[in-house]
Design an enzyme around this catalytic site. Structure first.
Site, PDB file in Angstrom:
ATOM      1  N   GLU A 140       0.830  -1.211   0.000  1.00 45.82           N
ATOM      2  CA  GLU A 140       0.000   0.000   0.000  1.00 45.82           C
ATOM      3  C   GLU A 140       0.861   1.256   0.000  1.00 45.82           C
ATOM      4  OE1 GLU A 140      -3.288   2.543   2.593  1.00 45.82           O
ATOM      5  OE2 GLU A 140      -2.545   0.641   3.385  1.00 45.82           O
ATOM      6  N   ASP A 206       9.903   5.046  15.886  1.00 40.60           N
ATOM      7  CA  ASP A 206       9.762   6.491  15.701  1.00 40.60           C
ATOM      8  C   ASP A 206      10.275   7.220  16.940  1.00 40.60           C
ATOM      9  OD1 ASP A 206       9.016   9.034  14.932  1.00 40.60           O
ATOM     10  OD2 ASP A 206       6.894   8.765  15.393  1.00 40.60           O
ATOM     11  N   ASP A 208      10.610  11.097  18.373  1.00 36.97           N
ATOM     12  CA  ASP A 208      10.116  12.454  18.134  1.00 36.97           C
ATOM     13  C   ASP A 208      10.522  13.330  19.314  1.00 36.97           C
ATOM     14  OD1 ASP A 208       8.529  14.807  17.882  1.00 36.97           O
ATOM     15  OD2 ASP A 208       7.099  13.717  16.643  1.00 36.97           O
ATOM     16  N   CYS A 218      16.079  23.625  25.999  1.00 35.87           N
ATOM     17  CA  CYS A 218      16.472  24.569  24.949  1.00 35.87           C
ATOM     18  C   CYS A 218      15.340  24.895  23.989  1.00 35.87           C
ATOM     19  CB  CYS A 218      17.662  24.003  24.168  1.00 35.87           C
ATOM     20  SG  CYS A 218      17.397  22.305  23.587  1.00 35.87           S
ATOM     21  N   CYS A 219      14.451  23.929  23.722  1.00 36.27           N
ATOM     22  CA  CYS A 219      13.388  24.112  22.739  1.00 36.27           C
ATOM     23  C   CYS A 219      12.117  23.409  23.213  1.00 36.27           C
ATOM     24  CB  CYS A 219      13.786  23.533  21.376  1.00 36.27           C
ATOM     25  SG  CYS A 219      15.310  24.199  20.668  1.00 36.27           S
ATOM     26  N   GLY A 258      12.906  14.918   8.840  1.00 34.73           N
ATOM     27  CA  GLY A 258      12.746  16.192   8.144  1.00 34.73           C
ATOM     28  C   GLY A 258      12.606  17.383   9.059  1.00 34.73           C
ATOM     29  N   ASP A 406       7.792   6.339  20.323  1.00 38.65           N
ATOM     30  CA  ASP A 406       6.346   6.282  20.088  1.00 38.65           C
ATOM     31  C   ASP A 406       6.033   4.836  19.719  1.00 38.65           C
ATOM     32  OD1 ASP A 406       3.726   6.512  19.384  1.00 38.65           O
ATOM     33  OD2 ASP A 406       4.011   8.075  17.878  1.00 38.65           O
ATOM     34  N   LEU A 416       1.110   3.143   8.652  1.00 36.26           N
ATOM     35  CA  LEU A 416       1.847   3.714   7.534  1.00 36.26           C
ATOM     36  C   LEU A 416       2.885   4.688   8.081  1.00 36.26           C
ATOM     37  CD1 LEU A 416      -1.432   3.515   6.586  1.00 36.26           C
ATOM     38  CD2 LEU A 416      -0.344   4.132   4.424  1.00 36.26           C
TER      39      LEU A 416
END
Length: 516
Positions: A140, A206, A208, A218-219, A258, A406, A416
């Protein structure tokens, strides 16, 4: 940016149930004159996919795409001028990218798909062979169109068909799903719905950085910097070591998401064929931190330490000193200092530490960590259990450094996940593979954006024209850009996978031949 985009043929067979009602019109993408020049494509990044046990929320977004398959020379289009009839190429009909073009512009995306996305290698990676098979044909692919229409259960028998459909639709994102028992497009023709089910998919993980918001200073949210990227570096080291040393997996590829994370794709045949129960068990093996941001102690592990945890602490101890205590300064405020004291086992020691730190408000986290042992050795508590203190400090190191996965993404075959080499919709950066041999040097903020890459092609071509150099060997467009090392790393990874797949296939065939 004078980068041109060639149109593609607009006529493709109608696909039942493939385009949502609010999908954009299928614009004619044009002629076939330059079709031979283009063989690659890339997609875009998407939020983590979900829909798992105990969590029915399924906000799947697509950002993946893949492969291609023809000859190596056709794998990446070259923008170098062909020897034949150069001047007759219909440049007047090509779409010209304005100098101010943004990475989200359809023209930019289409140019990237046509000229830079590694279709062929992605096809071989997902197909596990250079010859088309059901590993790809029954896979798929999910598209998100420019108007956010979502197309699921797309499938393609070859990389070329996938490329053509991507150039026709010019979607903003793609995701990769599982291999099914039959072609996903044919699922509604089956007499029994139960006959359509997922049978294999790469094991994925994953990471994150938003999951680290309670420990990074810091963020926050989607923002990242070099300081907090060290959390991802630590996580990759720990998870990769466990997958290789504890489970024997070899074909592991880490991919930058990304923006603020990374994904692991494990392509070993054993991993691909794991059912949901085994995937859940493996994810549970790697899960150490429990509880949300408002919960108390997150690390509750048995002693003696499991070999995986002992190895993890050995990997993480130096990072804790430099990337946590020094760079993040996690206990700079009174509130955060109280959090540290809650994790220590002795009340008398805590009272002594609190008194010392209250008298020195600006004391660094590195100094506060050293104070724990200093006051303990000085006899701040007569009832102190040295072993309990050591274990508490180990738990603290794990709470601030251990991977926060995660795990829902890993548990189910049906999830997916965005493809490598897609474009992240929020940053324009390419989701490139991470070379583990250069993990410490990987710079997420230095990963090229799609507009930078197209600009690099133009600069290369212009410099060649000014120097009046004629390229004896046709250079592929990706070789002219900063994407080159990432594509070559991916190519080498795929070659190793295909080699081992051939060995497994040959051994299986030899075994079948001996049965009589």
């Amino acid at each position: 940016m004078p980068h041109s985009v060639s149109p593609e043929p607009a006529t493709l067979p109608a696909q039942e149930d493939s385009i949502l009602a609010d999908a954009p019109p299928l614009h004619a993408l044009g002629e076939e004159e330059q079709e031979k020049e283009f063989d690659d494509i890339n997609a875009d990044s998407v939020p983590p996919v979900i829909a798992a046990v105990g969590n029915p929320k399924s906000d799947v977004k697509l950002e993946d795409l893949f492969n291609d398959e023809d000859s190596e020379d056709e794998d990446f289009p070259s923008s170098s001028l062909p020897a034949r009839n150069v001047e007759s190429s219909s440049r007047a009909e090509a779409i010209q990218l304005a100098p101010s073009a943004k990475y989200s512009d359809p023209e930019v995306m289409l140019a990237f798909y046509q000229r830079l996305f590694p279709f062929r290698y992605l096809f071989q990676w997902l197909n596990h062979s250079v010859k088309p098979s059901n590993d790809f044909a029954h896979r798929e692919i999910a598209f998100t169109l420019q108007n956010d229409a979502y197309l699921r259960y797309q499938s393609f028998s070859t990389a070329d068909l996938l490329r053509k459909d991507v150039l026709r639709l010019n979607p903003s994102r793609f995701e990769i799903g599982p291999v099914y028992t039959t072609n996903p497009r044919d699922r509604k023709t089956l007499r029994k719905a139960s006959a359509f089910r997922p049978i294999s998919k790469e094991l994925v993980f994953d990471i994150d950085l938003t999951d680290y918001d309670e420990v990074r200073t810091c963020c926050v949210k989607t923002n990242i910097c070099h300081k907090c990227w060290s959390f991802v570096t630590m996580a990759i080291k720990v998870v990769d070591a466990a997958l290789r040393e504890d489970f024997g997996f070899e074909h592991i590829m880490w991919v930058y998401s990304g923006r603020r994370g990374a994904h692991a794709w494990i392509s070993d045949k054993r991993a691909r064929e794991m059912d949901d129960a085994r995937r859940k068990a493996l994810a549970g093996y790697l899960e150490v931190l429990k509880g949300g941001s408002q919960s108390g102690k997150k690390v509750n592990i048995k002693r003696p330490l499991h070999p995986h945890l002992a190895r993890s602490l050995d990997i993480l101890k130096d990072h804790f000193q430099t990337d946590i205590l020094s760079a993040q300064d996690p206990w700079s405020s009174p509130e955060k200092t109280e959090r540290l004291l809650q994790l220590l086992p002795d009340k008398a020691l805590n009272d002594s530490l609190r008194k010392k730190w209250d008298s020195a408000p600006g004391r660094s986290s590195t100094s506060k960590w050293a104070d724990i042992d200093a006051l303990a050795k000085a006899g701040a508590s007569r009832t102190l259990d040295a072993k309990a203190l050591l274990e508490a400090k180990q738990d603290i190191v794990l709470e601030y450094t251990y991977p926060r996965l995660d795990v829902e993404v890993s548990k189910k075959l049906i999830h997916l996940l965005k493809s490598p080499f897609v474009i992240h919709p929020g940053t324009g950066r390419v989701c490139v593979p991470i070379d583990l041999n250069k993990l410490e040097k990987f710079d997420p903020l230095g990963v090229p954006t799609v507009t930078e890459l197209l600009g690099e092609i133009d600069e290369w071509d212009e410099s060649c024209m000014k120097s009046e150099e004629s390229e004896e060997k046709k250079m592929q467009d990706y070789e002219k850009t900063s994407l080159r090392p990432y594509v070559e790393y991916f190519k080498a990874h795929v070659a190793t996978l295909l080699r081992d797949e051939r060995v497994v296939k040959r051994e299986r065939e030899d075994g079948d031949a001996m049965e009589f």
